[in-house]
Design a protein around this motif. Structure first.
Motif, PDB file in Angstrom:
ATOM      1  N   THR A   1     -25.481-100.542 -42.267  1.00  0.00           N
ATOM      2  CA  THR A   1     -24.428-100.006 -43.195  1.00  0.00           C
ATOM      3  C   THR A   1     -23.195-100.859 -43.035  1.00  0.00           C
ATOM      4  O   THR A   1     -22.747-100.835 -44.673  1.00  0.00           O
ATOM      5  CB  THR A   1     -24.047 -98.759 -42.082  1.00  0.00           C
ATOM      6  OG1 THR A   1     -24.925 -97.893 -41.842  1.00  0.00           O
ATOM      7  CG2 THR A   1     -22.751 -98.221 -42.537  1.00  0.00           C
ATOM      8  N   VAL A   2     -23.445-102.004 -42.078  1.00  0.00           N
ATOM      9  CA  VAL A   2     -22.357-102.635 -42.910  1.00  0.00           C
ATOM     10  C   VAL A   2     -22.842-104.187 -44.165  1.00  0.00           C
ATOM     11  O   VAL A   2     -21.487-104.346 -44.969  1.00  0.00           O
ATOM     12  CB  VAL A   2     -22.394-103.762 -41.577  1.00  0.00           C
ATOM     13  CG1 VAL A   2     -20.992-104.877 -41.713  1.00  0.00           C
ATOM     14  CG2 VAL A   2     -21.327-102.915 -40.392  1.00  0.00           C
ATOM     15  N   GLU A   3     -24.218-104.101 -43.866  1.00  0.00           N
ATOM     16  CA  GLU A   3     -24.465-105.772 -45.461  1.00  0.00           C
ATOM     17  C   GLU A   3     -24.155-104.229 -46.841  1.00  0.00           C
ATOM     18  O   GLU A   3     -24.037-104.473 -47.911  1.00  0.00           O
ATOM     19  CB  GLU A   3     -25.657-105.408 -44.645  1.00  0.00           C
ATOM     20  CG  GLU A   3     -26.122-106.442 -46.119  1.00  0.00           C
ATOM     21  CD  GLU A   3     -27.446-107.396 -45.456  1.00  0.00           C
ATOM     22  OE1 GLU A   3     -27.896-108.019 -46.439  1.00  0.00           O
ATOM     23  OE2 GLU A   3     -28.336-106.707 -44.525  1.00  0.00           O
TER      24      GLU A   3
ATOM     25  N   LEU B   1     -12.811-107.695 -45.781  1.00  0.00           N
ATOM     26  CA  LEU B   1     -12.905-108.105 -47.384  1.00  0.00           C
ATOM     27  C   LEU B   1     -12.595-109.379 -46.306  1.00  0.00           C
ATOM     28  O   LEU B   1     -11.739-109.781 -46.180  1.00  0.00           O
ATOM     29  CB  LEU B   1     -11.262-107.949 -47.546  1.00  0.00           C
ATOM     30  CG  LEU B   1     -10.163-108.705 -48.059  1.00  0.00           C
ATOM     31  CD1 LEU B   1     -11.002-108.634 -49.642  1.00  0.00           C
ATOM     32  CD2 LEU B   1      -8.447-107.951 -47.948  1.00  0.00           C
ATOM     33  N   ALA B   2     -13.360-110.651 -46.921  1.00  0.00           N
ATOM     34  CA  ALA B   2     -13.199-112.395 -47.043  1.00  0.00           C
ATOM     35  C   ALA B   2     -12.621-113.040 -47.383  1.00  0.00           C
ATOM     36  O   ALA B   2     -11.769-112.068 -48.103  1.00  0.00           O
ATOM     37  CB  ALA B   2     -15.063-111.946 -46.603  1.00  0.00           C
ATOM     38  N   GLY B   3     -12.396-114.242 -46.980  1.00  0.00           N
ATOM     39  CA  GLY B   3     -10.807-114.488 -47.787  1.00  0.00           C
ATOM     40  C   GLY B   3      -9.993-114.937 -47.177  1.00  0.00           C
ATOM     41  O   GLY B   3      -9.055-113.836 -47.308  1.00  0.00           O
ATOM     42  N   ALA B   4      -9.286-116.084 -46.301  1.00  0.00           N
ATOM     43  CA  ALA B   4      -8.568-115.896 -45.921  1.00  0.00           C
ATOM     44  C   ALA B   4      -7.390-116.313 -46.797  1.00  0.00           C
ATOM     45  O   ALA B   4      -6.175-114.661 -45.941  1.00  0.00           O
ATOM     46  CB  ALA B   4      -8.802-117.099 -44.917  1.00  0.00           C
ATOM     47  N   LEU B   5      -7.184-116.694 -47.692  1.00  0.00           N
ATOM     48  CA  LEU B   5      -6.352-116.569 -47.934  1.00  0.00           C
ATOM     49  C   LEU B   5      -5.987-115.064 -49.172  1.00  0.00           C
ATOM     50  O   LEU B   5      -4.692-114.775 -49.151  1.00  0.00           O
ATOM     51  CB  LEU B   5      -5.968-117.441 -50.031  1.00  0.00           C
ATOM     52  CG  LEU B   5      -5.105-116.937 -50.593  1.00  0.00           C
ATOM     53  CD1 LEU B   5      -3.428-117.469 -49.727  1.00  0.00           C
ATOM     54  CD2 LEU B   5      -4.989-118.164 -52.067  1.00  0.00           C
ATOM     55  N   ALA B   6      -7.094-114.297 -49.523  1.00  0.00           N
ATOM     56  CA  ALA B   6      -6.955-112.830 -50.201  1.00  0.00           C
ATOM     57  C   ALA B   6      -6.118-112.216 -49.323  1.00  0.00           C
ATOM     58  O   ALA B   6      -5.803-111.213 -49.653  1.00  0.00           O
ATOM     59  CB  ALA B   6      -8.174-112.491 -51.089  1.00  0.00           C
ATOM     60  N   LYS B   7      -7.194-112.143 -47.740  1.00  0.00           N
ATOM     61  CA  LYS B   7      -6.178-110.890 -47.289  1.00  0.00           C
ATOM     62  C   LYS B   7      -4.633-111.375 -46.856  1.00  0.00           C
ATOM     63  O   LYS B   7      -4.466-110.533 -46.298  1.00  0.00           O
ATOM     64  CB  LYS B   7      -8.131-111.182 -45.705  1.00  0.00           C
ATOM     65  CG  LYS B   7      -7.703-110.554 -45.048  1.00  0.00           C
ATOM     66  CD  LYS B   7      -8.706-110.277 -43.459  1.00  0.00           C
ATOM     67  CE  LYS B   7      -8.838-111.711 -43.573  1.00  0.00           C
ATOM     68  NZ  LYS B   7      -9.817-112.635 -44.111  1.00  0.00           N
ATOM     69  N   TRP B   8      -4.762-112.277 -46.363  1.00  0.00           N
ATOM     70  CA  TRP B   8      -3.208-112.970 -45.911  1.00  0.00           C
ATOM     71  C   TRP B   8      -2.138-112.087 -47.192  1.00  0.00           C
ATOM     72  O   TRP B   8      -0.914-111.895 -46.897  1.00  0.00           O
ATOM     73  CB  TRP B   8      -3.013-114.227 -45.766  1.00  0.00           C
ATOM     74  CG  TRP B   8      -1.829-114.137 -45.183  1.00  0.00           C
ATOM     75  CD1 TRP B   8      -0.668-115.701 -45.821  1.00  0.00           C
ATOM     76  CD2 TRP B   8      -1.039-114.031 -44.220  1.00  0.00           C
ATOM     77  NE1 TRP B   8       0.110-115.684 -44.579  1.00  0.00           N
ATOM     78  CE2 TRP B   8       0.007-114.486 -43.740  1.00  0.00           C
ATOM     79  CE3 TRP B   8      -1.811-113.153 -43.012  1.00  0.00           C
ATOM     80  CZ2 TRP B   8       0.864-114.609 -43.104  1.00  0.00           C
ATOM     81  CZ3 TRP B   8      -0.386-112.569 -42.376  1.00  0.00           C
ATOM     82  CH2 TRP B   8       0.771-113.562 -41.741  1.00  0.00           C
TER      83      TRP B   8
ATOM     84  N   THR C   1     -18.828-111.134 -40.560  1.00  0.00           N
ATOM     85  CA  THR C   1     -19.332-110.357 -41.733  1.00  0.00           C
ATOM     86  C   THR C   1     -20.364-110.927 -43.134  1.00  0.00           C
ATOM     87  O   THR C   1     -19.939-112.059 -43.181  1.00  0.00           O
ATOM     88  CB  THR C   1     -17.861-110.376 -42.145  1.00  0.00           C
ATOM     89  OG1 THR C   1     -17.210-109.796 -43.428  1.00  0.00           O
ATOM     90  CG2 THR C   1     -17.064-111.723 -43.015  1.00  0.00           C
ATOM     91  N   PRO C   2     -21.056-109.434 -43.297  1.00  0.00           N
ATOM     92  CA  PRO C   2     -21.580-109.627 -45.122  1.00  0.00           C
ATOM     93  C   PRO C   2     -21.104-109.884 -46.105  1.00  0.00           C
ATOM     94  O   PRO C   2     -21.651-110.632 -46.905  1.00  0.00           O
ATOM     95  CB  PRO C   2     -22.433-108.474 -45.052  1.00  0.00           C
ATOM     96  CG  PRO C   2     -21.875-107.595 -43.152  1.00  0.00           C
ATOM     97  CD  PRO C   2     -20.626-108.609 -43.386  1.00  0.00           C
ATOM     98  N   LEU C   3     -19.923-110.078 -46.137  1.00  0.00           N
ATOM     99  CA  LEU C   3     -19.212-110.622 -47.478  1.00  0.00           C
ATOM    100  C   LEU C   3     -18.476-112.170 -47.176  1.00  0.00           C
ATOM    101  O   LEU C   3     -18.263-112.693 -47.731  1.00  0.00           O
ATOM    102  CB  LEU C   3     -17.862-110.345 -47.033  1.00  0.00           C
ATOM    103  CG  LEU C   3     -17.935-108.082 -47.256  1.00  0.00           C
ATOM    104  CD1 LEU C   3     -16.051-108.166 -47.934  1.00  0.00           C
ATOM    105  CD2 LEU C   3     -18.564-107.801 -48.626  1.00  0.00           C
ATOM    106  N   ASN C   4     -19.417-112.728 -46.249  1.00  0.00           N
ATOM    107  CA  ASN C   4     -18.719-113.816 -45.883  1.00  0.00           C
ATOM    108  C   ASN C   4     -20.711-115.349 -46.854  1.00  0.00           C
ATOM    109  O   ASN C   4     -21.573-115.224 -46.514  1.00  0.00           O
ATOM    110  CB  ASN C   4     -19.507-114.934 -44.753  1.00  0.00           C
ATOM    111  CG  ASN C   4     -19.113-116.489 -44.528  1.00  0.00           C
ATOM    112  OD1 ASN C   4     -18.834-117.261 -45.673  1.00  0.00           O
ATOM    113  ND2 ASN C   4     -18.854-117.044 -43.282  1.00  0.00           N
ATOM    114  N   VAL C   5     -20.087-115.572 -47.868  1.00  0.00           N
ATOM    115  CA  VAL C   5     -20.974-115.746 -48.622  1.00  0.00           C
ATOM    116  C   VAL C   5     -22.281-117.004 -48.043  1.00  0.00           C
ATOM    117  O   VAL C   5     -23.551-116.744 -48.352  1.00  0.00           O
ATOM    118  CB  VAL C   5     -20.933-116.665 -50.495  1.00  0.00           C
ATOM    119  CG1 VAL C   5     -20.016-115.653 -51.462  1.00  0.00           C
ATOM    120  CG2 VAL C   5     -20.075-118.093 -49.676  1.00  0.00           C
ATOM    121  N   TYR C   6     -21.944-117.529 -47.080  1.00  0.00           N
ATOM    122  CA  TYR C   6     -22.226-118.744 -46.239  1.00  0.00           C
ATOM    123  C   TYR C   6     -23.513-118.295 -45.326  1.00  0.00           C
ATOM    124  O   TYR C   6     -24.158-118.151 -44.994  1.00  0.00           O
ATOM    125  CB  TYR C   6     -21.709-119.557 -45.914  1.00  0.00           C
ATOM    126  CG  TYR C   6     -21.024-120.488 -47.029  1.00  0.00           C
ATOM    127  CD1 TYR C   6     -21.934-121.397 -47.284  1.00  0.00           C
ATOM    128  CD2 TYR C   6     -19.665-120.584 -47.171  1.00  0.00           C
ATOM    129  CE1 TYR C   6     -21.706-122.360 -48.406  1.00  0.00           C
ATOM    130  CE2 TYR C   6     -19.218-121.078 -48.560  1.00  0.00           C
ATOM    131  CZ  TYR C   6     -20.119-122.380 -49.458  1.00  0.00           C
ATOM    132  OH  TYR C   6     -19.428-123.243 -49.800  1.00  0.00           O
TER     133      TYR C   6
END
Length: 519
Positions: free
Chosen positions: A22-24, A418-425, A461-466
């Motif tokens: 579900t998360v993915e 929502l991955a990405g430290a800058l985008a989330k902040w 988090t599945p949104l981490n591309v790595y």
């Protein structure tokens, strides 16, 4: 037919099930971050129309820059589809982008960091440190190299993690335990470091934009969290080490995958020479900066010329990003000359151009973020929301420690989608920074709490591309590895780090310890 059935069986085995599935699926439906911000701009426009027509206002005590006093102020929601609002949206985007100092910060910082990375210095240092680590503290060294590697973009993910797996394998230990140790250091402790990184500078610029909604004269600096970051880096590194050796590795058991141990390869002669050149350049740089900073006035030209201090208001602190970039530039260029990866200054400029070209996607995202923040601030919606939330939370008897814990949890939950430290902040800062300031909190504390909530979730988090890259690395040693395998492997790190790191932050706040030299 048999071959097709076999492939389907493998795919079914590798696919995550239940909650992980579900998360993915939800993660895969989340659009590009730029699209998210375009949607958010649309939502801000709609909300500004609704609350603007309603005449929504709030009264609060704020800082008056003209009188330098705290006075009663009133904020009214501004309609972005009013004549003035439309004119603002049409005439301000370029100015909003140029005024968003995060763009200049990342470009300047990546001049030096890009040279160091493209010349091969970062990768060589990682290999050198891993090879030199004593067996008794080998796991801890892997984790700490991962923590420090956040200075240089993707180096930790693409160099350290596979190297850690191979190193564990060569020592007769389970390679997935090495992968987990490396991945935890690189990703689960991502937003802290023993050094100031380009990401820190970007987070600070977004924070300062949010602070101006409450106090236009107030700013924080990139070292505002430095003490907390250094302590967190070491303590979280120790925790990741203990988890790897006492829980993850025993749970994996002996490695029986049958993959032969690869022959270890040391550094080449040119790489050794490059490190020697880099060491000399580092020493020279430190001496020069020391001579410009250490002596008292008037010889210490990088000191504050009024107070003689090194930290508050000094050229040393104001020019920290330039100094960091120059450090990596000098050391990276010296390494490249010694190792033969940089032929001349023209070649070095080519590496900078290559680095900047790789930032094109981020620059576009920063353009959208800059305008989202500007539009959001223009409407006064952030101020209205922050004041009302502050008034509500003041009636809830949980204190600042409770607010900190709640914020950490909110960040952790949002990080799943929502991955990405800058985008989330960029989304959270305009609301939560003024909110905590209304409650009497320090913006540096809000940013520290954000670091705690964001980092541990990165490994699951599945949104981490790595995460998919980690699957590829693991499949070299265990063919049936899937996303679910990696998430299950890393989940203990997320849970334990979130709990203990939050506890550390609460204790830090309760003891009144400074988060950094300028906090």
């Amino acid at each position: 037919m048999a071959g097709k059935a076999k492939k389907e069986l493998i795919a079914e085995k590798e696919a995550p099930s239940g909650f992980l599935a579900t998360v993915e699926r939800v993660g895969n439906m989340v659009p590009h971050p730029a699209i998210i911000f375009f949607i958010l701009i649309g939502i801000v426009i709609v909300l500004s129309v609704i609350f603007g027509l309603m005449g929504t206002t709030v009264t609060y005590e704020g800082y008056d820059s003209a009188t330098s006093e705290i006075v009663e102020q009133t904020a009214t929601v501004q309609n972005l589809l009013s004549p003035d609002g439309i004119r603002f949206m049409l005439t301000s985007p370029v100015a909003n982008f140029l005024g968003f100092t995060g763009v200049g910060v990342i470009l300047v910082a990546m001049i030096g960091v890009g040279i160091a990375e493209e010349s091969g210095l970062i990768a060589t240092l990682v290999r050198k440190m891993v090879a030199a680590a004593p067996r008794s503290i080998f796991t801890f060294m892997i984790v700490m190299v991962g923590v420090v590697s956040s200075i240089a973009a993707d180096a930790g993910y693409l160099v350290l993690v596979p190297l850690a797996a191979a190193a564990f394998h060569s020592m007769g230990r389970h390679p997935l335990a090495g992968l987990a140790a490396g991945f935890s250091g690189v990703a689960a402790v991502f937003l802290v470091n023993v050094f100031i990184t380009p990401t820190d500078a970007l987070l600070v610029e977004v924070t300062n934009d949010a602070i101006r909604a409450v106090n236009p004269a107030a700013v924080i600096s990139p070292v505002g969290n430095l003490f907390f970051m250094i302590v967190s880096s070491i303590l979280m590194g120790i925790i990741c080490t203990v988890l790897t050796e006492r829980f993850v590795e025993p749970r994996l058991g002996p490695y029986t995958g049958g993959v032969p141990v690869e022959a270890a390869t040391g550094l080449s002669g040119s790489e050794q020479l490059g490190l020697k050149y880099a060491g000399r350049a580092l020493l020279g740089f430190v001496i020069v900066i020391g001579l410009l900073t250490a002596p008292p006035l008037p010889w210490g030209i990088l000191r504050n010329q009024d107070t003689g201090g090194i930290m508050a208001g000094s050229p040393f602190m104001s020019g920290l990003i330039i100094l960091i970039s120059l450090l990596f530039l000098v050391v990276g260029y010296a390494y490249g000359r010694g190792a033969g990866t940089i032929a001349n200054v023209t070649a070095a400029i080519g590496l900078v151009v290559k680095t900047w070209s790789n930032l094109a996607g981020m620059i576009f995202l920063l353009f959208v973020i800059a305008n989202f923040i500007a539009f959001f601030n223009y409407t006064n919606l952030a101020t209205v929301l922050a004041v009302n939330l502050a008034e509500f939370l003041q009636t809830v008897p949980i204190g600042m420690s409770g607010y900190i814990v709640i914020f950490v949890i909110v960040v952790a939950i949002i990080d799943i989608i929502l991955a990405g430290a800058l985008a989330k902040w960029a989304i959270l800062a305009p609301v939560f920074v003024p909110l905590f300031m209304q409650l009497g909190g320090d913006p540096n504390m809000v940013m520290a709490a954000y670091r705690v909530g964001d980092s541990p979730m990165n490994v699951i988090t599945p949104l981490n591309v790595y995460l998919a890259v980690m699957v590829g690395f693991a499949q070299k040693y265990q063919k049936d590895t899937g996303i679910g395998t990696i998430v299950a492997l890393m989940l203990p790190y997320t849970v334990v780090l979130l709990v203990l790191w939050t506890l550390l932050l609460v204790v830090w706040y309760s003891l009144g310890l400074p988060l950094g030299p300028t906090a």
